[in-house]
Design an enzyme around this catalytic site. Structure first.
Site, PDB file in Angstrom:
ATOM      1  CG  ASP A  36      -1.826   1.196   1.310  1.00  0.00           C
ATOM      2  OD1 ASP A  36      -2.358   1.599   0.258  1.00  0.00           O
ATOM      3  OD2 ASP A  36      -2.004   1.769   2.409  1.00  0.00           O
ATOM      4  CB  SER A  37       0.232   4.829  -0.380  1.00  0.00           C
ATOM      5  OG  SER A  37      -0.822   4.965   0.566  1.00  0.00           O
ATOM      6  CG  HIS A  56      -4.814   4.893   4.567  1.00  0.00           C
ATOM      7  ND1 HIS A  56      -4.348   4.424   3.369  1.00  0.00           N
ATOM      8  CD2 HIS A  56      -3.731   5.345   5.259  1.00  0.00           C
ATOM      9  CE1 HIS A  56      -3.031   4.610   3.309  1.00  0.00           C
ATOM     10  NE2 HIS A  56      -2.624   5.166   4.446  1.00  0.00           N
ATOM     11  CB  CYS A  88      -9.324   4.567   0.921  1.00  0.00           C
ATOM     12  SG  CYS A  88      -7.663   4.971   1.492  1.00  0.00           S
ATOM     13  CD  GLU A 116       0.245   6.719   5.954  1.00  0.00           C
ATOM     14  OE1 GLU A 116       1.317   6.705   6.588  1.00  0.00           O
ATOM     15  OE2 GLU A 116      -0.271   5.693   5.481  1.00  0.00           O
ATOM     16  CB  CYS A 118      -3.339   0.173  -2.427  1.00  0.00           C
ATOM     17  SG  CYS A 118      -3.385   1.802  -3.170  1.00  0.00           S
TER      18      CYS A 118
END
Ligand code: DGL
Length: 261
Positions: free
Chosen positions: A9-10, A183, A181, A151, A72
């Protein structure tokens, strides 16, 4: 069979998928990469996303993975096909198919999809849902402030007003919400405070079912009795990575290492 599965993932969002995979497939060796150097992915172009993810896939292939999971939505929506063509010898799966199927079986009529700019602009969720069932009304909403807040760890203090601004206008019009998403499950409780009693769908459960089915059908489940090895890497700062995720992800006996790709 004991070859690892590569997951990326990012940043910390894909840990929600990693967590579900390690629970559903406790015998599998897993390598996770959070590409924090390039986070957020949601505001990047397709070319940028392809360049970052190509490097990650090449790294995984050098580690002899048996499968790659895009934990992701942004890359699943924008570069999955391209990666599958570039790396035909390793199965690569994204999170959107399984999330949509998970949603469809709920039999809901009015759904809001929240996701990054790049995911919403791809309209992948809307197109796929409408392909299966044209009577479902799909609302789409970009929520670009959420990934940076998660984040940075800011979400631990207060995220209510941001969520309220994004979501409250939909409250009376929807019966379900897709967290498009990886997240977003991290702030699911806060989202539920704003929207109340709805059906909430996220990617983490459905994708681990899909991975399990794939490995089983292809006779690739790890049957080795050795304790599974979970390796976690970030291309960003290790301390920041742990700070933003340790409230929801249990790092006991796990080390996070810095990775240069
Ligand atoms: N967690 C990712 C997703 O599911 C990436 C979000 C981002 O970096 O903008 O879309």
């Amino acid at each position: 069979m004991d070859r690892p599965i590569g997951i990326f993932d990012s940043g910390v969002g894909g840990l929600t998928v990693l967590d579900s995979l390690r629970k559903q497939l406790p015998q599998e060796n897993l390598i996770y990469i959070g590409d924090n150097l390039h986070c957020p992915y949601g505001n990047k172009t397709k070319e940028q996303l392809l360049s970052y993810t190509k490097q990650i896939c090449q790294y995984f292939i050098s580690k002899n993975v048996k499968m790659i999971v895009l934990a992701c939505n942004t890359t699943s929506a924008n570069v999955l096909n391209e990666l599958q063509i570039l790396f035909p010898n390793v199965p690569i799966v994204g999170v959107i198919n399984s999330t949509v199927h998970d949603f469809l079986v709920q039999d809901k009529k009015n759904v809001l999809v929240i996701a990054t700019h790049a995911t919403i602009q791809s309209h992948k969720y809307k197109e796929m849902i409408e392909k299966y069932n044209q009577s479902i009304h799909v609302f789409e909403l970009e929520t670009p402030q959420l990934v940076p807040l998660i984040e940075s760890g800011e979400y631990k203090k207060d995220i209510y007003s941001v969520l309220n601004d994004y979501l409250s206008v939909y409250k009376n019009d929807i019966d379900s919400l897709i967290l498009g998403c990886t997240h977003y499950p991290i702030v699911l409780n806060q989202i539920m405070e704003v929207l109340g009693d709805k059906t909430y769908i996220s990617s983490s459960h459905a994708i681990s079912q899909e991975v399990y089915s794939y490995l089983k059908v292809h006779n690739q489940l790890n049957t080795c009795s050795k304790k599974a090895l979970i390796q976690i890497y970030t291309t960003g700062d290790v301390h920041d990575f742990i700070y933003s995720s340790s409230d929801f992800f249990d790092f006991t006996n796990l080390e996070v290492k810095h990775l240069i790709l």
